[in-house]
Write an enzyme that holds these catalytic residues in place. Structure first.
Site, PDB file in Angstrom:
ATOM      1  N   LYS A   3       0.857  -1.183   0.000  1.00 55.08           N
ATOM      2  CA  LYS A   3       0.000   0.000   0.000  1.00 55.08           C
ATOM      3  C   LYS A   3       0.892   1.231   0.000  1.00 55.08           C
ATOM      4  O   LYS A   3       1.506   1.567   1.000  1.00 55.08           O
ATOM      5  CB  LYS A   3      -0.925   0.044   1.216  1.00 55.08           C
ATOM      6  CG  LYS A   3      -2.027   1.080   0.980  1.00 55.08           C
ATOM      7  CD  LYS A   3      -2.608   1.666   2.231  1.00 55.08           C
ATOM      8  CE  LYS A   3      -1.786   2.753   2.835  1.00 55.08           C
ATOM      9  NZ  LYS A   3      -1.715   4.008   2.029  1.00 55.08           N
ATOM     10  N   GLU A  11       9.990   1.165  10.433  1.00 58.08           N
ATOM     11  CA  GLU A  11      11.009   2.168  10.098  1.00 58.08           C
ATOM     12  C   GLU A  11      10.368   3.520  10.289  1.00 58.08           C
ATOM     13  O   GLU A  11       9.607   3.982   9.447  1.00 58.08           O
ATOM     14  CB  GLU A  11      11.401   2.042   8.630  1.00 58.08           C
ATOM     15  CG  GLU A  11      12.435   0.983   8.367  1.00 58.08           C
ATOM     16  CD  GLU A  11      12.935   1.094   6.943  1.00 58.08           C
ATOM     17  OE1 GLU A  11      12.765   0.112   6.213  1.00 58.08           O
ATOM     18  OE2 GLU A  11      13.461   2.152   6.567  1.00 58.08           O
ATOM     19  N   CYS A  71      13.709  10.738   6.579  1.00 56.41           N
ATOM     20  CA  CYS A  71      13.741  10.267   7.977  1.00 56.41           C
ATOM     21  C   CYS A  71      15.072  10.576   8.638  1.00 56.41           C
ATOM     22  O   CYS A  71      15.124  10.871   9.829  1.00 56.41           O
ATOM     23  CB  CYS A  71      13.520   8.768   8.056  1.00 56.41           C
ATOM     24  SG  CYS A  71      12.165   8.230   7.054  1.00 56.41           S
ATOM     25  N   GLU A  78       9.892  15.641  15.432  1.00 50.75           N
ATOM     26  CA  GLU A  78      10.271  15.556  14.022  1.00 50.75           C
ATOM     27  C   GLU A  78       9.434  16.543  13.225  1.00 50.75           C
ATOM     28  O   GLU A  78       8.208  16.510  13.277  1.00 50.75           O
ATOM     29  CB  GLU A  78      10.045  14.127  13.507  1.00 50.75           C
ATOM     30  CG  GLU A  78      10.554  13.952  12.098  1.00 50.75           C
ATOM     31  CD  GLU A  78      10.428  12.515  11.611  1.00 50.75           C
ATOM     32  OE1 GLU A  78       9.386  11.897  11.865  1.00 50.75           O
ATOM     33  OE2 GLU A  78      11.375  12.042  10.951  1.00 50.75           O
TER      34      GLU A  78
HETATM   35  P1  ADP Z   1       3.104  10.532   7.086  1.00 48.57           P
HETATM   36  O1  ADP Z   1       3.079  11.537   8.179  1.00 48.57           O
HETATM   37  O2  ADP Z   1       4.419  10.165   6.551  1.00 48.57           O
HETATM   38  O3  ADP Z   1       1.980  10.633   6.075  1.00 48.57           O
HETATM   39  P2  ADP Z   1       1.930   8.143   8.103  1.00 48.57           P
HETATM   40  O4  ADP Z   1       2.688   7.338   9.059  1.00 48.57           O
HETATM   41  O5  ADP Z   1       0.613   8.679   8.504  1.00 48.57           O
HETATM   42  O6  ADP Z   1       2.958   9.231   7.800  1.00 48.57           O
HETATM   43  O7  ADP Z   1       1.749   7.399   6.724  1.00 48.57           O
HETATM   44  C1  ADP Z   1       2.603   6.418   6.225  1.00 48.57           C
HETATM   45  C2  ADP Z   1       1.777   5.350   5.537  1.00 48.57           C
HETATM   46  O8  ADP Z   1       0.919   4.737   6.491  1.00 48.57           O
HETATM   47  C3  ADP Z   1       0.867   5.848   4.420  1.00 48.57           C
HETATM   48  O9  ADP Z   1       0.839   4.884   3.386  1.00 48.57           O
HETATM   49  C4  ADP Z   1      -0.481   5.945   5.120  1.00 48.57           C
HETATM   50  O10 ADP Z   1      -1.588   5.859   4.252  1.00 48.57           O
HETATM   51  C5  ADP Z   1      -0.419   4.733   6.020  1.00 48.57           C
HETATM   52  N1  ADP Z   1      -1.321   4.765   7.185  1.00 48.57           N
HETATM   53  C6  ADP Z   1      -1.845   5.851   7.820  1.00 48.57           C
HETATM   54  N2  ADP Z   1      -2.598   5.473   8.878  1.00 48.57           N
HETATM   55  C7  ADP Z   1      -2.565   4.115   8.936  1.00 48.57           C
HETATM   56  C8  ADP Z   1      -3.123   3.118   9.801  1.00 48.57           C
HETATM   57  N3  ADP Z   1      -3.882   3.450  10.839  1.00 48.57           N
HETATM   58  N4  ADP Z   1      -2.868   1.818   9.554  1.00 48.57           N
HETATM   59  C9  ADP Z   1      -2.061   1.473   8.524  1.00 48.57           C
HETATM   60  N5  ADP Z   1      -1.507   2.352   7.661  1.00 48.57           N
HETATM   61  C10 ADP Z   1      -1.736   3.662   7.854  1.00 48.57           C
END
Ligand code: ADP
Length: 511
Positions: free
Chosen positions: A209, A283, A317, A414
């Site tokens: 995803k 990560e 990161c 961050e």
């Molecule tokens: P960023 O601040 O980098 O957008 P996230 O950690 O929210 O960071 O997003 C990183 C990835 O995790 C994206 O692909 C996002 O769609 C996905 N994501 C966001 N929320 C969830 C969740 N509750 N469970 C699984 N994946 C998630």
């Protein structure tokens, strides 16, 4: 036509192919047709599929704020279809039990295809992620390098025969795990093979995803994988936001997870995965210190330290966002950092003159601006703020704060934007204490000519990677990962394969 020939006809590199204008900039013809031919699909069971709901999401250009096209917006139903196809592929052995040398041949073919298509993949990342066009090829090439490295592994995943005496023969086998769920962020969209390549090399099936803001290169790369002979169902891509991510985490057909993203989401994800006892590689973010000692080459250290924060507009990161500088050279260092930054151009990712591109979204821009405001209010000394780019895009100028204290919010959280915080230290032990006084532990840089001090620093720093007299150097052969809130598990190199394989001990009695 077979699916594979179809894809080859559609995507084969066209040397010298005409450029086409997309949202005011020149991109390669394959990249242009890829985003203008209708909504970018999921890849499920080797097919290009719309969402079962028919839902789509706009794909925006962070350099202009304009809509580039659309992408299928998935749901739990699409996740289920992808996991089912991955599970079937795993069970029938079309990839998991393919001869190791044949797996290697196909992974090498995929590495070559990615290299052949670097320009198109770079265009796609520059368009939807706003990564500087002149830098975007590096990410596509990084992914090809991961594939090339792991392509050599299938024939080397040997087990062991532990000696237990004459009555038994014991095989300790190295086996694939099953279906891997891989969730990626938006700051280097084409870098998916850092996780997907070792997963495939180990014989697993994958459901990826990508981040909702940056879907383009993932579908493109999955099509290349089909062209390379990775069988349908082995590498699936489902687009969507966190709802789709959580459906993947919860799905009982997924055996293990790899997540790259924020600490906050990583925490929630690990808690959700615990419900079904899925192991997760995390990560996560960082607040990485760069330590500059008085004997360092000041110009070199200042160049590396500033580059580490301006690179990808701070959306990396390992950005070195806490620069710890010895008091004796503090003012000289701050002056050097400002001098190196004052002519930087912030602008459209496709403009060759741009040194920093846009941030990913208007929400990210608002977040970074609020940190800049907070830095001023908490008493850090604003020593430099550049000029933001043209209107329309999510542009944040580079910012340098000096006299930052390690307990200020800008030194603790961050920011994921181009904000550098320069913190003074008096001696070596204080430098290490400040460096480690952080929730995070991703990486650190050390600039010194004293090899004994470099070794002491490497021992003292509570992080996953230490760079000495360099910063952000990577190689697919070298593992990478965090300590503390920066996550657990390693990616890349040999150690990553442990995250994508399982052991099985088989005892046979000797009659
Ligand atoms: P960023 O601040 O980098 O957008 P996230 O950690 O929210 O960071 O997003 C990183 C990835 O995790 C994206 O692909 C996002 O769609 C996905 N994501 C966001 N929320 C969830 C969740 N509750 N469970 C699984 N994946 C998630």
């Amino acid at each position: 036509m077979t699916v594979t020939e179809d894809i080859a006809a559609e995507l084969h590199p066209r040397a010298g192919a005409a450029k086409t204008v997309v949202d005011g900039v020149d991109v390669s013809a394959p990249a242009a047709s890829f985003i203008t031919q209708g909504a970018v699909p999921h890849i499920i069971a080797g097919e290009q599929r719309a969402s079962t709901s028919g839902d789509e999401r706009a794909v925006l250009n962070p350099s202009t704020g304009n809509q580039l096209g659309a992408v299928a917006n998935g749901s739990a139903d699409d996740v289920d279809a992808a996991v089912t196809s991955a599970r079937e592929a795993f069970e029938d052995g079309r990839w998991s039990r393919l001869a190791p040398r044949e797996k290697e041949a196909r992974l090498h073919r995929l590495a070559t295809l990615v290299e052949d298509h670097v320009q198109t993949i770079g265009d796609l990342d520059a368009l939807d992620a706003g990564i500087l066009r002149k830098y975007a090829d590096y990410i596509a090439q990084y992914s090809a390098n991961a594939l090339r490295y792991y392509a050599g592994w299938p024939t080397k995943l040997v087990g062991q025969l532990p000696p237990v005496g004459p009555d038994f023969v014991v095989q300790e086998r190295t086996e694939p795990i099953g279906v891997m769920g891989v969730i990626k962020p938006w700051n280097g969209p084409a870098a998916i093979f850092a996780q997907v390549a070792p997963a495939l090399a180990a014989g697993n099936s994958v459901v990826l995803k990508p981040a909702e803001h940056t879907p383009l290169s993932a579908t493109y790369l999955a099509l290349l994988a089909l062209e390379a002979g990775i069988p349908p169902g082995v590498f699936n891509v489902v687009h969507g936001d966190g709802v789709v991510g959580s459906a993947l985490v919860a799905h009982p057909g997924v055996n293990r997870l790899s997540f790259t993203g924020s600490v906050e989401t990583g925490r929630a994800l690990a808690a959700a995965a615990a419900q079904s006892l899925k192991k997760v590689n995390l990560e996560l973010g960082g607040k990485s210190p760069v330590l500059v000692f008085p004997d360092a080459d000041l110009a070199e250290a200042a160049a590396a330290a500033t580059r580490s924060v301006w690179n990808n507009s701070g959306q990396v990161c390992t950005a070195g966002t806490r620069t710890l500088v010895h008091r004796d050279i503090y003012e000289d260092f701050v002056e050097a950092a400002v001098a190196l930054s004052k002519d930087l151009v912030v602008g459209n990712a496709f403009d060759d003159a741009s040194d920093l591109g846009p941030l990913i979204s208007s929400a990210q821009l608002a977040k970074v601006r609020s940190y800049v405001g907070l830095g001023k209010r908490e008493g850090a000394s604003l020593r430099f703020e550049g000029v933001a780019g043209e209107s329309g895009g999510n542009y944040q100028a580079p910012v340098i704060f000096a006299d930052v204290r390690n307990d200020m919010t800008i030194a603790r959280e961050e920011i994921f934007g181009p904000v550098m915080s320069i913190i003074p230290f008096e001696d070596e032990s204080q430098a290490y204490a400040l460096a480690n006084e952080s929730e995070f532990g991703l990486a650190a840089g050390v600039f010194t000519k004293d090899i004994a001090r470099a070794n002491r620093a490497a021992d003292a720093l509570d992080v996953g990677t230490v760079w000495v007299n360099c910063y952000q150097v990577t190689d697919a052969a070298v593992s990478y990962g965090g300590a503390k809130a920066s996550g657990y598990g390693r990616s890349l190199g040999g150690p990553a394969l442990e995250e994508y394989t399982r052991r099985k001990s088989v005892w046979s009695r000797n009659y």
